[in-house]
Write a protein that holds these residues in place. Structure first.
Motif, PDB file in Angstrom:
ATOM      1  N   ALA A 222      -6.161  -3.139  -7.453  1.00 54.69           N
ATOM      2  CA  ALA A 222      -6.651  -1.939  -6.760  1.00 54.69           C
ATOM      3  C   ALA A 222      -5.509  -1.079  -6.221  1.00 54.69           C
ATOM      4  N   GLU A 223      -4.446  -1.736  -5.687  1.00 51.73           N
ATOM      5  CA  GLU A 223      -3.314  -0.978  -5.107  1.00 51.73           C
ATOM      6  C   GLU A 223      -2.681  -0.069  -6.149  1.00 51.73           C
TER       7      GLU A 223
ATOM      8  N   LEU B 223     -12.917  -1.491  -7.626  1.00 47.92           N
ATOM      9  CA  LEU B 223     -12.266  -2.815  -7.669  1.00 47.92           C
ATOM     10  C   LEU B 223     -12.245  -3.468  -6.294  1.00 47.92           C
ATOM     11  N   ARG B 224     -12.095  -2.645  -5.242  1.00 46.02           N
ATOM     12  CA  ARG B 224     -12.063  -3.207  -3.890  1.00 46.02           C
ATOM     13  C   ARG B 224     -12.777  -2.250  -2.942  1.00 46.02           C
TER      14      ARG B 224
ATOM     15  N   GLU C 114     -13.765  -2.492   0.079  1.00 45.38           N
ATOM     16  CA  GLU C 114     -13.195  -2.450   1.438  1.00 45.38           C
ATOM     17  C   GLU C 114     -11.696  -2.147   1.316  1.00 45.38           C
ATOM     18  N   PHE C 115     -11.349  -0.895   1.132  1.00 46.81           N
ATOM     19  CA  PHE C 115      -9.947  -0.504   0.926  1.00 46.81           C
ATOM     20  C   PHE C 115      -9.723   0.772   1.738  1.00 46.81           C
TER      21      PHE C 115
ATOM     22  N   LEU D  28     -11.595   1.902  -5.522  1.00 48.29           N
ATOM     23  CA  LEU D  28     -12.693   1.501  -4.633  1.00 48.29           C
ATOM     24  C   LEU D  28     -13.770   0.705  -5.358  1.00 48.29           C
TER      25      LEU D  28
ATOM     26  N   THR E 101      -7.099  -5.002 -12.819  1.00 49.95           N
ATOM     27  CA  THR E 101      -7.938  -5.116 -11.619  1.00 49.95           C
ATOM     28  C   THR E 101      -7.152  -4.928 -10.322  1.00 49.95           C
TER      29      THR E 101
ATOM     30  N   HIS F 251       0.886  -1.159   0.000  1.00 51.34           N
ATOM     31  CA  HIS F 251       0.000   0.000   0.000  1.00 51.34           C
ATOM     32  C   HIS F 251       0.918   1.201   0.000  1.00 51.34           C
TER      33      HIS F 251
END
Length: 779
Positions: A263-264, A292-293, A295-296, A290, A261, A12
Motif C-alpha cells: 500500500a505504501e 489494499l489498506r 485504514e491508511f 486504500l 499489494t 510513509h
C-alpha cells in the motif's frame, strides 16, 4: 551463523518511521544448519507420535529437528524438541542458546534471559548469549541492561555484526545519530551481504540532509537485494524529497511490480504523481492504496487534498468528517497528523484543531533539532540599540527557501535592500541554491549580507546565524515547501518571528511573534495562535508593484479582451485563485450570481487544468449556460497582472482568500468582493482591500450579503465604475502599495521587540504606530 530477520518497516511518504533492523537472534554453531539439512530425511520419517525421549531418537537428531522447527517458525514444537535435548544433556550450551531464542520468539523474555545466563555459567566466553540476552532486555524495556550486554558481547567478539547493528538501533531510537552511524559503519567493515546497516545509515544521512550519501546507501541495499521493494520505496522517497520526481516514480513503479499489494508504494507513487501535476493518476493510486489498506490515514488525508485540488466534491462533507476524526485521534495519540499545516489552513476545520496540527509539526521539528545534539546557544547581550550614546545597529536575519522565482520574492524583492542601513543590518540566509533568475540576483545584490546556505546542514546554519549575532530571526517559510524549521527549533537567535510565508500559526514555542495586522488577526482571535500577535498599521501583507510593475498603470500597455478570447459584451466576474481554495458553497453562490446577472460570465484559471471539467459539469447542473464559464491558462506574472484589468469584478474564495492574487488584481485596478471568516488565511483579502482606503464596499459579512453585493455592483454599473475609478486613483498613494512606508513600520516592530527583550520582559502582543518614540528615526 544464522540470523533470523523480520520484515522492515516501510516509509510513509511524509514522516517515515525509523526503519530499524530487527534484533537478530543468532544460533552459535553453523554446523547445526548442515545437521538440519542432512538429517531432514530421517527427521521427516520420525512419526509425530514417537516419544521424544525414546533411546531410538539420538540427541543430534532432536537438536536438528528443534533447529528446523525454529527456522520454520514452529516455536512451540521447537520448544518440545529442545526441552527433550535439555533433559538428556542440560549442559549443552548450543541448546541453551537455542532455548533462549525460542523463549524470545514466544515473548517469554525472562526465560530467554535465564537460559542464556545458564549457558554463560558453563561458558563465560559465549558471545552470542550476551547478544541474544541483550535483545530480550531491550524488548522487555530494560534498555540500560541491553546496552551492557551488547558491550559484553563486543568485548568477547569485537566485530560481532548483529551486536553492532542492534546497539546502533538503540542509539538511533535515542536520537544519538553519530553513535548509531559508528555502529553501522563498524558492522559494514566486518561483514558483507547485510542490507540493514546500509538502510539505517541512509535514514541517518537523510535526517542530516545528506541526500547523496543516503541514495548511495540505498543503492547498496538494492545491490545486495535487487528485489527489495522497501529499499526501492525508501530510495524513491529520497529522490522525491530532492525534487527528482521522475526517478521516484520509477522506483515506486518497480516496487509495485515486485510487491503489488504494498500500500505504501501506491500511496507514495500517488504523491509523486501529484507533485508532477498528474492529478488523475494520483487519485487512482491513492484509491488503490486504500483498497489494499482501508485504514491508511496518510492515503485518506492526501486523497482528500488531491480531490480538493480538482474540485471533486463528491461526499465532501463525510470525507471531511472522517479526516477530522483521524486528526483528533492522531493528536490524542501524539502521532504526527496526516494533514499538513499548509493544507489545514484551507480546510473547513475548527481553528483550534488547526493550531493543534501546527503544534504537532512544531514538536516534530524540535525532535529533528535534538538529533544534532547541539548545546544551547549563547545569545547577543540584551543591550538597547542607540541609547545613552551607544552606536549600533539591530541585526536582523531572514531565512527562506524562496529567494528566487517565487511569489515571496515577487512580493518582498525590494524589502531587504530598503531597510535603513543606519539602524538595521540585514542578513539573508538562502535555503535554496541560486536559480539564476532576476529575483534572486536582485535580492542578492540589494541585501547587505546574502549567504547561500543551501548545501549546509541545519546545525551548521544555526551555528552561522548565532555567530553572526542575529538578534531577530525571521522565518519566511513556516510550513511551506523547502522549509527547515528545525533551524528555529535550535533557537540560534533570542527573538524569532514568523512572517509572510505561512498565513497561519506555527504552533511553535520557539517562534515568539507573528507579524500580522488588526484585521487579519484580531486580538479576539488570539487564542487560535501560539505566537504573540504584532499588529502592523494598515496591512501586514507587503508587495513590490510600485517598484516592479508600474507599466501596469500605463494606459498604452492595456491588453484587449480579444487577446484572450474573452467576450467583449459580457459582464465578466473573475477568480484567479488556485482551485483547491474553492468549495461547493462559494461555487453555488457564483452560479446564483451568474443566473441573476444577465449576459455575465465567470473567468477562471486552469489551476490545475484537471479541475476544468468538474467545474463546468457542476455549473451546468446548476442551470448555468456553457458559455458563462471561461477558463484560460495560467500566465506569467506581468501578463497576469495586466490582463486582470479585463475583468469587471473579482470574486474571492472565503475558505482561503486571494493573497498574492489579491494584491495583483487590486494593483490592476480590479475591485473584489470578499467574505472574511475566523482563520488568518480567510481574512487577508479584506485587509488588502482596507489598506487601499476604498475597501469598505468590497467586504461583506455573510454568504447572502456576498451574493447581493456582487449582483448589485454588476447591475449598478455607475456604482461599480465609481469604485473602480477610486481604486485606480489611489494606487500610487495608498498604504497598501507603499513598500518603503511598510518597511519603516516593520522596523518599528523590530525595535519594539528588541526593547521588550532588553527590559527583561517576555514577548507580548503589541500594536505598531507610525510615530513611535522607541524607533530611532521617530525620536
Amino acid at each position: 551463523m544464522l540470523s533470523l530477520q523480520g520484515d522492515p518497516l516501510h516509509h510513509h511518504h511524509h514522516h517515515p518511521p525509523l526503519q530499524l533492523a530487527p534484533y537478530n537472534l543468532d544460533l552459535r554453531d553453523e554446523s547445526l544448519a548442515a545437521a538440519a539439512s542432512s538429517s531432514s530425511s530421517s527427521v521427516s520419517n520420525l512419526k509425530r507420535s514417537q516419544a521424544l525421549n525414546s533411546p531410538e531418537v539420538d540427541e543430534g537428531m532432536l537438536m536438528a529437528l528443534a533447529h528446523q522447527m525454529y527456522k520454520a517458525g514452529n516455536f512451540k514444537q521447537a520448544l518440545e524438541h529442545s526441552n527433550a535435548v535439555y533433559e538428556r544433556n542440560p549442559q549443552r550450551t548450543d541448546n541453551l542458546l537455542l532455548l533462549g531464542a525460542i523463549h524470545y520468539q514466544l515473548h517469554d523474555f525472562d526465560m530467554c534471559i535465564a537460559k542464556n545466563e545458564e549457558a554463560l555459567r558453563l561458558d563465560p566466553g559465549f558471545a552470542e548469549c550476551y547478544g541474544n540476552m541483550a535483545n530480550a532486555w531491550k524488548d522487555s524495556g530494560r534498555v540500560e541492561e541491553a546496552i551492557q550486554c551488547y558491550h559484553q558481547c563486543l568485548t568477547l567478539q569485537v566485530n560481532h555484526p548483529q551486536a553492532l547493528t542492534n546497539l546502533g538501533n538503540i542509539y538511533m531510537e535515542w536520537n544519538m545519530l553519530s553513535a548509531a552511524a559508528s555502529c553501522y559503519k563498524a558492522t559494514l567493515s566486518v561483514t558483507t551481504g547485510l542490507s540493514a546497516p546500509f538502510n539505517n545509515l541512509a535514514i541517518i544521512y537523510k535526517q542530516q540532509g545528506n541526500y547523496a550519501d543516503a541514495i548511495s546507501c540505498y543503492n547498496e541495499v538494492l545491490r545486495i537485494d535487487p528485489l527489495a521493494a522497501d529499499g526501492l520505496v525508501n530510495r524513491g522517497n529520497t529522490y522525491k524529497e530532492i525534487g527528482r520526481v521522475n526517478e521516484a516514480i520509477h522506483d515506486y513503479g518497480r516496487a509495485i511490480s515486485i510487491r503489488p499489494t504494498m500500500a505504501e508504494a501506491h500511496a507514495n507513487l500517488a504523491s509523486a504523481y501529484k507533485d508532477s501535476g498528474l492529478v488523475e493518476a494520483a487519485i487512482r493510486s491513492y484509491k488503490q492504496a486504500l483498497i489494499l489498506r482501508p485504514e491508511f490515514p496518510e492515503a485518506t488525508c492526501n486523497l482528500l487534498h488531491t480531490l480538493q485540488c480538482v474540485c471533486d466534491w463528491e461526499d465532501r462533507e463525510s470525507k471531511f468528517i472522517e479526516v477530522e476524526g483521524i486528526l483528533r485521534k492522531q493528536i490524542k495519540m501524539s502521532v504526527i497528523p496526516s494533514v499538513q499545516p499548509f493544507h489545514a489552513i484551507a480546510y473547513p476545520i475548527d481553528p483550534i484543531l488547526a493550531l493543534e496540527i501546527s503544534r504537532k509539526y512544531a514538536a516534530h521539528c524540535s525532535i529533528i533539532a535534538s538529533r544534532y545534539s547541539l548545546p544551547p546557544f549563547n545569545h547577543p547581550a540584551p543591550v538597547p540599540i542607540k541609547k545613552e550614546g551607544r552606536i549600533g545597529r539591530l541585526r536582523v536575519g531572514y531565512v527562506s527557501s524562496d529567494f528566487g522565482n517565487h511569489p515571496l520574492s515577487h512580493l518582498m524583492g525590494s524589502v531587504f535592500g530598503m531597510h535603513d542601513r543606519e539602524n538595521v543590518e540585514v542578513f539573508c540566509y538562502a535555503l535554496s541554491p541560486n536559480d539564476g533568475t532576476e529575483w534572486r540576483q536582485r535580492i542578492q545584490s540589494e541585501a547587505e549580507h546574502f549567504i547561500d546556505v543551501s548545501s549546509m546542514s541545519s546545525d551548521m546554519i544555526a551555528r552561522l546565524i548565532n555567530e553572526d549575532k542575529i538578534q531577530i530571526l525571521v522565518n519566511l517559510n513556516g510550513y511551506t515547501k523547502g522549509a527547515r524549521n528545525e533551524i528555529f527549533a535550535m533557537q540560534p537567535a533570542p527573538i524569532q518571528i514568523s512572517y509572510m510565508g505561512f498565513p497561519g500559526t506555527t504552533g511553535a514555542s520557539y517562534i515568539h511573534y507573528l507579524v500580522t495586522d488588526e484585521f487579519v488577526s484580531p486580538s479576539c482571535f488570539s487564542h487560535i495562535y501560539s505566537e504573540k500577535l504584532v499588529h502592523l498599521p494598515h496591512c501586514y501583507f507587503v508587495n513590490d508593484y510600485k517598484q516592479k510593475n508600474c507599466d501596469v498603470l500605463d494606459p498604452k500597455c492595456q491588453p484587449k479582451r480579444s487577446d484572450y478570447g474573452l467576450p467583449e459584451d459580457k459582464f465578466i466576474f473573475a477568480c484567479f485563485n488556485q482551485l483547491y481554495k474553492m468549495d461547493p458553497d462559494i461555487f453555488n453562490t457564483w452560479c446564483n450570481i451568474l443566473k441573476r446577472v444577465p449576459n455575465s460570465a465567470l473567468w477562471l484559471l486552469r489551476f490545475p487544468a484537471a479541475g476544468e471539467h468538474k467545474l463546468r459539469t457542476y455549473a451546468s447542473q446548476r442551470g448555468v449556460q456553457l458559455d458563462q464559464i471561461i477558463f484560460t491558462d495560467v500566465a506569467m506574472k506581468n501578463e497576469h497582472i495586466r490582463r486582470s484589468s479585463l475583468a469587471d469584478l473579482f470574486l474571492d474564495t472565503p475558505l482561503c482568500n486571494a493573497h498574492t492574487t489579491g494584491t495583483d488584481i487590486l494593483w490592476a485596478g480590479l475591485p473584489m468582493v470578499t467574505l472574511p471568516l475566523e482563520k488568518m488565511a480567510t481574512r487577508v483579502a479584506g485587509s488588502l482591500c482596507l489598506a487601499t482606503g476604498v475597501g469598505e464596499d468590497m467586504i461583506v459579512s455573510s454568504m447572502k450579503e456576498y451574493e447581493e453585493r456582487a449582483v448589485s455592483l454588476a447591475l449598478n454599473r455607475s456604482k461599480l465604475q465609481d469604485l473602480t475609478n477610486r481604486l485606480k486613483a489611489v494606487r500610487l498613494t495608498c498604504p497598501l502599495f507603499d513598500t518603503a512606508r511598510w518597511v519603516r513600520n516593520l522596523e518599528r516592530a523590530y525595535f519594539k521587540m528588541w526593547n521588550l527583550y532588553c527590559s527583561g520582559q517576555h514577548p507580548q502582543p503589541f500594536k505598531v504606530t507610525e510615530n513611535d518614540t522607541e524607533f530611532p528615526t521617530d525620536r
